[in-house]
Design an enzyme around this catalytic site. Structure first.
Site, PDB file in Angstrom:
ATOM      1  N   HIS A 217     -15.189   2.916   1.191  1.00 27.59           N
ATOM      2  CA  HIS A 217     -13.902   2.269   0.974  1.00 27.59           C
ATOM      3  C   HIS A 217     -13.774   1.006   1.814  1.00 27.59           C
ATOM      4  O   HIS A 217     -13.426  -0.057   1.315  1.00 27.59           O
ATOM      5  CB  HIS A 217     -12.728   3.218   1.264  1.00 27.59           C
ATOM      6  CG  HIS A 217     -11.416   2.557   1.006  1.00 27.59           C
ATOM      7  ND1 HIS A 217     -10.777   1.775   1.951  1.00 27.59           N
ATOM      8  CD2 HIS A 217     -10.648   2.488  -0.124  1.00 27.59           C
ATOM      9  CE1 HIS A 217      -9.671   1.275   1.416  1.00 27.59           C
ATOM     10  NE2 HIS A 217      -9.574   1.692   0.169  1.00 27.59           N
TER      11      HIS A 217
ATOM     12  N   ARG B 196       0.819  -1.204   0.000  1.00 23.33           N
ATOM     13  CA  ARG B 196       0.000   0.000   0.000  1.00 23.33           C
ATOM     14  C   ARG B 196       0.858   1.261   0.000  1.00 23.33           C
ATOM     15  O   ARG B 196       0.477   2.284  -0.594  1.00 23.33           O
ATOM     16  CB  ARG B 196      -0.948   0.008   1.215  1.00 23.33           C
ATOM     17  CG  ARG B 196      -2.039   1.053   1.084  1.00 23.33           C
ATOM     18  CD  ARG B 196      -2.981   1.044   2.262  1.00 23.33           C
ATOM     19  NE  ARG B 196      -2.368   1.603   3.458  1.00 23.33           N
ATOM     20  CZ  ARG B 196      -3.055   2.091   4.499  1.00 23.33           C
ATOM     21  NH1 ARG B 196      -4.371   2.065   4.496  1.00 23.33           N
ATOM     22  NH2 ARG B 196      -2.433   2.576   5.555  1.00 23.33           N
TER      23      ARG B 196
ATOM     24  N   HIS C  17     -13.878  -8.813  -1.806  1.00 28.45           N
ATOM     25  CA  HIS C  17     -12.926  -9.710  -1.127  1.00 28.45           C
ATOM     26  C   HIS C  17     -13.660 -10.665  -0.184  1.00 28.45           C
ATOM     27  O   HIS C  17     -13.726 -11.842  -0.431  1.00 28.45           O
ATOM     28  CB  HIS C  17     -11.797  -8.980  -0.382  1.00 28.45           C
ATOM     29  CG  HIS C  17     -11.003  -8.061  -1.236  1.00 28.45           C
ATOM     30  ND1 HIS C  17     -10.351  -8.489  -2.365  1.00 28.45           N
ATOM     31  CD2 HIS C  17     -10.782  -6.723  -1.165  1.00 28.45           C
ATOM     32  CE1 HIS C  17      -9.751  -7.475  -2.947  1.00 28.45           C
ATOM     33  NE2 HIS C  17      -9.996  -6.380  -2.242  1.00 28.45           N
TER      34      HIS C  17
ATOM     35  N   ASP D  89      -9.195  -5.887  -9.780  1.00 28.32           N
ATOM     36  CA  ASP D  89      -8.772  -5.069  -8.644  1.00 28.32           C
ATOM     37  C   ASP D  89      -7.481  -4.297  -8.908  1.00 28.32           C
ATOM     38  O   ASP D  89      -7.516  -3.246  -9.527  1.00 28.32           O
ATOM     39  CB  ASP D  89      -8.663  -5.974  -7.398  1.00 28.32           C
ATOM     40  CG  ASP D  89      -8.434  -5.201  -6.114  1.00 28.32           C
ATOM     41  OD1 ASP D  89      -8.462  -3.963  -6.146  1.00 28.32           O
ATOM     42  OD2 ASP D  89      -8.244  -5.845  -5.061  1.00 28.32           O
TER      43      ASP D  89
HETATM   44 ZN   LIG Z   1      -9.940  -2.793  -4.302  1.00 27.24          ZN
END
Ligand SMILES: [Zn+2]
Length: 452
Positions: A204, A82, A272, A323
């Site tokens: 999110h 990330r 997910h 994704d």
């Molecule tokens: Zn995502």
């Protein structure tokens, strides 16, 4: 009116694969579908191989394509990945985002994707400074999809906090936030989209949206009301650390927090859903909440294996997405749903090929708010994807059952023809709107990283 003659076409799980199918197209819709025609009628375009409905890529962050192949050095976790993603997010201006998205959506078209769900959170300029047009980056993504010839559902994402405890946004995250839900809704209210695009909403994650704002979002979307309305997507339990932090903050799992906020139901897609309790799966299934699995990203980021069969058995319709675009290949996403289950429990046969293909076509389109797409049937949106059966991967297929050869062995490179809303976008493996897709990818990605 135009017509195609498909050597073979998959007409859905009930009908299966049929041969010699004449497919009539009237503007952007299918007309009559006639199987069992031995030879192409005069004027019909011949489609060799196996023709499928359009594929839906139900979860995308287009700019992540610029990370491909650049995150594999050394060790690490989702959280170190990330950092690299935030580094990239900090560099992009609207022009750079537009160029990467155009090339990425063109790659998707070449892979048979006719509609993308773009989970969009890169809203504002560096430091959170607003652009003159508040929806500038969203419009760039919508334009990029048009230039690549595919439909888009812009899943405009609420992103308010940097941790589940509600800590303020910092660094690159400042570009994602609208202050509060009213700020987000006010910006979205100004959004005007052309015919190839639809607006949806996203939270999110429970990390980035506090429980009270999740409830406000559910109310904004009218999730307790009629079935019609915008789709709402949310990242859910991709990482165990998210679960741990959520339990500490709320004494609830992320699924329980969503459920209590009313952010579940047939218009909601949980993305997910990797680390769930039995009760979480029951709550998602009982509420008809959809689940989008992203297996190539989940394995790339060492997330874990989602409980696909158990979720489907509980009542959640499954779809798939690429994704982070570690690869863009919906055949690979679909078969991984089955193959990951095999690795987990050492048994085969959890999903058959048509169930996996349904996830990549009709179910994905429904999750993105296009219930009239993803099937080859009269009146549906005229999307066609033809896969060759004479490549090194597919040659020697079983004539009596060609579908498993495609779902379990074909790749995006085997897609030859793509029609989106009646318009030919890919012919003989060549994109008709973006002349040189590899060059567009290389140039746009180099330009993005060259920015400071
Ligand atoms: Zn995502």
């Amino acid at each position: 009116m135009s017509a195609y003659w498909a050597e073979r076409a998959w007409l859905g799980a009930d009908t299966g694969v049929v041969t010699g199918v004449v497919v009539e197209v009237d503007a952007d819709r299918f007309g009559a579908i006639t199987p069992g025609v031995a030879r192409p009628p005069a004027g019909a375009v011949r489609l060799a191989g196996l023709t499928l409905p359009g594929l839906a890529n139900a979860h995308s962050h287009a700019f992540h394509r610029a990370l491909r192949g650049r995150t594999h050095a050394g060790k690490g976790t989702f959280w170190t990945w990330r950092e690299r993603m935030y580094d990239l997010a900090g560099r992009l201006d609207p022009d750079a985002l537009h160029a990467v998205a155009r090339a990425t959506f063109a790659e998707m078209a070449l892979a048979g994707v006719t509609c993308v769900g773009e989970f969009h959170y890169l809203h504002h300029g560096p430091g959170g400074v607003r652009y003159a047009e508040p929806n500038e980056t969203g419009y760039r993504l919508v334009a990029a999809a048009a230039e690549a010839g595919i439909r888009i559902t812009l899943l405009d994402t609420v992103f308010l906090a940097s941790t589940v405890d509600g800590a303020p946004l910092e660094g690159p995250q400042l570009r994602f936030g609208d202050g509060d839900l009213d700020g987000w809704a006010g910006r979205l209210a100004g959004l005007r989209l052309p015919a190839h695009a639809r607006a949806g909403a996203a939270a999110h994650s429970v990390r980035a949206v506090p429980a009270d704002a999740l409830a406000d979002l559910a109310e904004w979307a009218g999730l307790s009301g009629p079935a019609e309305g915008p789709p709402v997507h949310v990242h859910l339990s991709e990482q165990r650390a998210e679960n741990d932090a959520c339990l500490k903050r709320y004494g609830r799992t992320p699924t329980q927090v969503l459920d209590e906020a009313g952010l579940t139901g047939p218009r909601v897609t949980a993305v997910h859903a990797t680390h769930l309790t039995d009760d979480d799966r029951t709550a998602l299934g009982d509420s008809d909440t959809r689940v989008c699995l992203c297996p190539t990203t989940e394995r790339d980021l060492a997330d874990g294996i989602g409980p696909a069969r158990a979720l489907a058995d509980a009542g959640s319709a499954l779809c798939v997405g690429s994704d982070s675009h570690a690869v863009i290949d919906l055949f690979e996403e679909a078969r991984a749903v089955e193959l990951d289950e095999r690795l987990r429990d050492e048994h085969r046969g959890h999903f058959d090929a048509s169930e996996l293909l349904d996830a990549a076509t009709a179910a994905g389109h429904a999750a993105l708010g296009w219930p009239d797409a993803g099937v080859i049937a009269p009146g549906a949106r005229a999307d066609l994807v033809t896969v060759r059966l004479d490549s090194v991967r597919t040659a020697g297929f079983d004539e009596s059952a060609p579908l498993p050869a495609v779902v379990f062995a074909a790749t995006a490179a085997d897609v030859t023809h793509v029609v989106v809303d009646g318009r030919v976008v890919v012919r003989d493996g060549r994109h008709l709107l973006v002349e040189d897709v590899p060059r567009a990818l290389a140039d746009s990605i180099a330009a993005a990283w060259a920015r400071s």
